[in-house]
Design an enzyme around this catalytic site. Structure first.
Site, PDB file in Angstrom:
ATOM      1  N   ASP A  10       0.832  -1.409  -0.114  1.00 47.34           N
ATOM      2  CA  ASP A  10       0.088  -0.059   0.022  1.00 47.34           C
ATOM      3  C   ASP A  10       0.854   0.968  -0.014  1.00 47.34           C
ATOM      4  OD1 ASP A  10      -2.319   1.193   0.036  1.00 47.34           O
ATOM      5  OD2 ASP A  10      -2.933   0.752   2.007  1.00 47.34           O
ATOM      6  N   CYS A  17      -3.656   5.392  -2.446  1.00 44.40           N
ATOM      7  CA  CYS A  17      -4.021   4.560  -3.513  1.00 44.40           C
ATOM      8  C   CYS A  17      -4.309   5.270  -4.606  1.00 44.40           C
ATOM      9  CB  CYS A  17      -5.592   4.096  -3.029  1.00 44.40           C
ATOM     10  SG  CYS A  17      -6.260   3.185  -4.099  1.00 44.40           S
TER      11      CYS A  17
HETATM   12  C1  LIG Z   1      -8.190  -6.058 -11.837  1.00 44.71           C
HETATM   13  C2  LIG Z   1      -7.663  -5.481 -13.159  1.00 44.71           C
HETATM   14  C3  LIG Z   1      -6.599  -6.384 -13.604  1.00 44.71           C
HETATM   15  C4  LIG Z   1      -8.860  -5.445 -14.077  1.00 44.71           C
HETATM   16  O1  LIG Z   1      -8.490  -4.609 -15.151  1.00 44.71           O
HETATM   17  P1  LIG Z   1      -9.116  -4.931 -16.516  1.00 44.71           P
HETATM   18  O2  LIG Z   1      -8.853  -4.000 -17.653  1.00 44.71           O
HETATM   19  O3  LIG Z   1     -10.708  -5.180 -16.637  1.00 44.71           O
HETATM   20  O4  LIG Z   1      -8.965  -6.477 -16.950  1.00 44.71           O
HETATM   21  P2  LIG Z   1      -8.193  -7.251 -18.206  1.00 44.71           P
HETATM   22  O5  LIG Z   1      -8.347  -8.694 -17.908  1.00 44.71           O
HETATM   23  O6  LIG Z   1      -8.966  -6.615 -19.428  1.00 44.71           O
HETATM   24  O7  LIG Z   1      -6.540  -7.007 -18.129  1.00 44.71           O
HETATM   25  C5  LIG Z   1      -6.266  -5.465 -18.474  1.00 44.71           C
HETATM   26  C6  LIG Z   1      -4.629  -5.586 -18.491  1.00 44.71           C
HETATM   27  O8  LIG Z   1      -4.348  -6.182 -17.119  1.00 44.71           O
HETATM   28  C7  LIG Z   1      -3.543  -7.168 -17.499  1.00 44.71           C
HETATM   29  N1  LIG Z   1      -3.688  -8.089 -16.430  1.00 44.71           N
HETATM   30  C8  LIG Z   1      -5.033  -8.523 -15.901  1.00 44.71           C
HETATM   31  N2  LIG Z   1      -4.812  -9.176 -14.584  1.00 44.71           N
HETATM   32  C9  LIG Z   1      -3.556  -9.121 -14.405  1.00 44.71           C
HETATM   33  C10 LIG Z   1      -2.691  -9.939 -13.209  1.00 44.71           C
HETATM   34  N3  LIG Z   1      -3.631 -10.335 -12.119  1.00 44.71           N
HETATM   35  N4  LIG Z   1      -1.499  -9.395 -13.339  1.00 44.71           N
HETATM   36  C11 LIG Z   1      -1.051  -8.878 -14.243  1.00 44.71           C
HETATM   37  N5  LIG Z   1      -1.485  -8.495 -15.384  1.00 44.71           N
HETATM   38  C12 LIG Z   1      -2.770  -8.384 -15.309  1.00 44.71           C
HETATM   39  C13 LIG Z   1      -3.999  -7.867 -18.680  1.00 44.71           C
HETATM   40  O9  LIG Z   1      -3.343  -8.856 -19.393  1.00 44.71           O
HETATM   41  C14 LIG Z   1      -4.209  -6.730 -19.591  1.00 44.71           C
HETATM   42  O10 LIG Z   1      -3.008  -6.342 -19.963  1.00 44.71           O
HETATM   43  P3  LIG Z   1      -2.868  -5.331 -21.430  1.00 44.71           P
HETATM   44  O11 LIG Z   1      -3.431  -6.256 -22.269  1.00 44.71           O
HETATM   45  O12 LIG Z   1      -3.439  -4.089 -20.865  1.00 44.71           O
HETATM   46  O13 LIG Z   1      -1.436  -5.496 -21.589  1.00 44.71           O
HETATM   47  C15 LIG Z   1      -6.958  -4.234 -13.040  1.00 44.71           C
HETATM   48  O14 LIG Z   1      -8.237  -3.257 -12.777  1.00 44.71           O
HETATM   49  C16 LIG Z   1      -6.015  -3.879 -12.004  1.00 44.71           C
HETATM   50  O15 LIG Z   1      -4.875  -4.452 -11.948  1.00 44.71           O
HETATM   51  N6  LIG Z   1      -6.259  -3.145 -11.218  1.00 44.71           N
HETATM   52  C17 LIG Z   1      -5.445  -2.799  -9.984  1.00 44.71           C
HETATM   53  C18 LIG Z   1      -5.970  -2.099  -8.937  1.00 44.71           C
HETATM   54  C19 LIG Z   1      -5.045  -1.981  -7.672  1.00 44.71           C
HETATM   55  O16 LIG Z   1      -4.166  -2.623  -7.684  1.00 44.71           O
HETATM   56  N7  LIG Z   1      -5.281  -1.066  -6.949  1.00 44.71           N
HETATM   57  C20 LIG Z   1      -4.747  -0.917  -5.783  1.00 44.71           C
HETATM   58  C21 LIG Z   1      -4.969  -1.825  -4.560  1.00 44.71           C
HETATM   59  S1  LIG Z   1      -6.459  -1.753  -3.686  1.00 44.71           S
HETATM   60  C22 LIG Z   1      -6.027  -0.610  -2.316  1.00 44.71           C
HETATM   61  O17 LIG Z   1      -4.970   0.167  -2.404  1.00 44.71           O
HETATM   62  C23 LIG Z   1      -7.036  -0.548  -1.401  1.00 44.71           C
HETATM   63  C24 LIG Z   1      -6.631  -1.252   0.155  1.00 44.71           C
HETATM   64  C25 LIG Z   1      -6.543  -2.737  -0.347  1.00 44.71           C
HETATM   65  O18 LIG Z   1      -5.316  -0.979   0.381  1.00 44.71           O
HETATM   66  C26 LIG Z   1      -7.452  -0.934   0.877  1.00 44.71           C
HETATM   67  C27 LIG Z   1      -8.083   0.489   1.137  1.00 44.71           C
HETATM   68  O19 LIG Z   1      -7.356   1.244   1.650  1.00 44.71           O
HETATM   69  O20 LIG Z   1      -9.093   0.805   0.778  1.00 44.71           O
END
Ligand SMILES: CC(C)(COP(=O)([O-])OP(=O)([O-])OC[C@H]1O[C@@H](n2cnc3c(N)ncnc32)[C@H](O)[C@@H]1OP(=O)([O-])[O-])[C@@H](O)C(=O)NCCC(=O)NCCSC(=O)C[C@@](C)(O)CC(=O)[O-]
Length: 304
Positions: A23, A247
């Site tokens: 985070d 975030c």
């Molecule tokens: C969920 C998705 C993947 C959906 O994203 P999407 O665009 O709907 O998914 P997709 O399946 O179409 O994939 C998009 C791209 O991501 C790749 N991809 C797809 N999955 C993966 C994977 N697992 N590992 C590596 N690559 C991946 C996939 O291959 C593709 O690559 P491109 O064709 O663009 O080159 C995207 O939105 C995403 O990765 N989001 C990340 C969000 C994130 O990390 N946010 C921060 C963490 S949450 C947070 O901080 C809150 C928390 C937990 O701390 C608590 C709080 O304080 O609230």
């Protein structure tokens, strides 16, 4: 002589989940090199942090700072007594986590639609559907699964989040097999009264011992919210060394409550964390220097 009043929770143990390497660093534009991340995690473990969130297997295009999580996991020294959970958004993330030898994952849902759409590009309902298979597969493979809920107080897109929405998501995560649910005040908008009300509502349907507090410090309320959660029975807190963090999908939100500040607070309350405060302060100084900025921990500043 009148004995000093002792809080009811004195001498209890509190488990800290150090989230700085994930985070804390996920939002950094000039994020540190893999070697620096490995040293950060190793130092945190040496300071007594028994659970350290090491990174996330998410889209590297969306969160470039976490693109080397596989390398970090593979190159870390063996630390048998330390849990190193990683965030996983989908089956692909789970597969990568398992290939890297991870033993614990964290799944992350939102209590608000706006944040869910921006953060993981789907609705809350769709994210539940996506996670059913992920959680089942992880549990079958013998991994531990932790759940996160974002925006438990307010959402940067939708505004105030009703408490019953949070309770529903928490119930769902526990029913699916998460051993614990971390309540994320993503933009640090919560106040102690709200945190107490939220935990009281949760306690009606789930054990408070399965909940963790994850408080960002945007409004300077995080330490007060930790105290409110302690009074409500919570004994697990997510904290970030040097108060690193934010975030990528919650613009303006500051870091998590600083690990140093929470360890100092708990020590003052007579509670056990197993963390060596001077070693933690040094670790905070190390990562702050690596990032070229001052620590956001008040205790870190006072003791440095
Ligand atoms: C969920 C998705 C993947 C959906 O994203 P999407 O665009 O709907 O998914 P997709 O399946 O179409 O994939 C998009 C791209 O991501 C790749 N991809 C797809 N999955 C993966 C994977 N697992 N590992 C590596 N690559 C991946 C996939 O291959 C593709 O690559 P491109 O064709 O663009 O080159 C995207 O939105 C995403 O990765 N989001 C990340 C969000 C994130 O990390 N946010 C921060 C963490 S949450 C947070 O901080 C809150 C928390 C937990 O701390 C608590 C709080 O304080 O609230």
């Amino acid at each position: 002589m009148i004995a000093p009043a002792r809080p009811a929770f004195s001498s209890d143990s509190v488990r800290l989940v150090e989230v700085g390497p994930r985070d804390g660093l996920q939002n950094e534009k000039s994020y540190p090199a893999t070697d620096v991340k490995i040293e950060l995690i190793t130092r945190l473990a040496a300071a007594g942090m028994a659970t350290i969130e090491a990174g996330s297997f998410v889209s590297p295009r969306r969160v470039p700072a976490m693109a080397d999580t596989g390398d970090v996991m593979r190159r870390l020294p063996i630390m048998p007594d330390v849990s190193l959970p990683v965030l996983v958004p989908n089956m692909r993330g789970l597969e990568q986590a398992m290939l890297a030898g991870c033993r614990e994952i964290a799944v992350f849902l939102s209590a608000s639609e706006g944040f869910s759409q921006r953060n993981i590009q789907c609705s809350i309902q769709e994210s539940r559907a996506r996670y059913i298979d992920v959680i089942d597969a992880a549990l079958v493979a013998g991994l531990r699964v932790r759940g996160y809920i974002s925006c438990v107080v307010r959402c940067p897109y939708d505004g105030d989040v009703p408490i019953d929405k949070v309770v529903q998501v928490a119930q769902w995560l526990l029913e699916r097999g998460c051993y614990e649910v971390s309540l994320g005040d993503t933009i640090g908008a919560g106040t102690p009264a709200h945190i107490r009300a939220l935990l009281q509502a949760c306690a009606a349907t789930m054990p408070v011992t399965q909940l963790a507090g994850h408080f960002h410090d945007t409004y300077g309320m995080a330490v007060a919210n930790v105290v409110a959660a302690l009074e409500s029975g919570v004994r697990v807190f997510d904290t970030s060394v040097a108060g690193l963090g934010g975030c990528p999908y919650a613009k303006g939100a500051s870091g998590n409550v600083a690990s140093e500040d929470v360890v100092y607070l708990l020590r003052g309350l007579g509670m056990q964390t197993g963390v060596d405060l001077p070693a933690l302060v040094e670790t905070g100084a190390f990562i702050s220097q690596a990032l070229g900025r001052a620590t956001a921990s008040a205790v870190g500043r006072a003791l440095s």
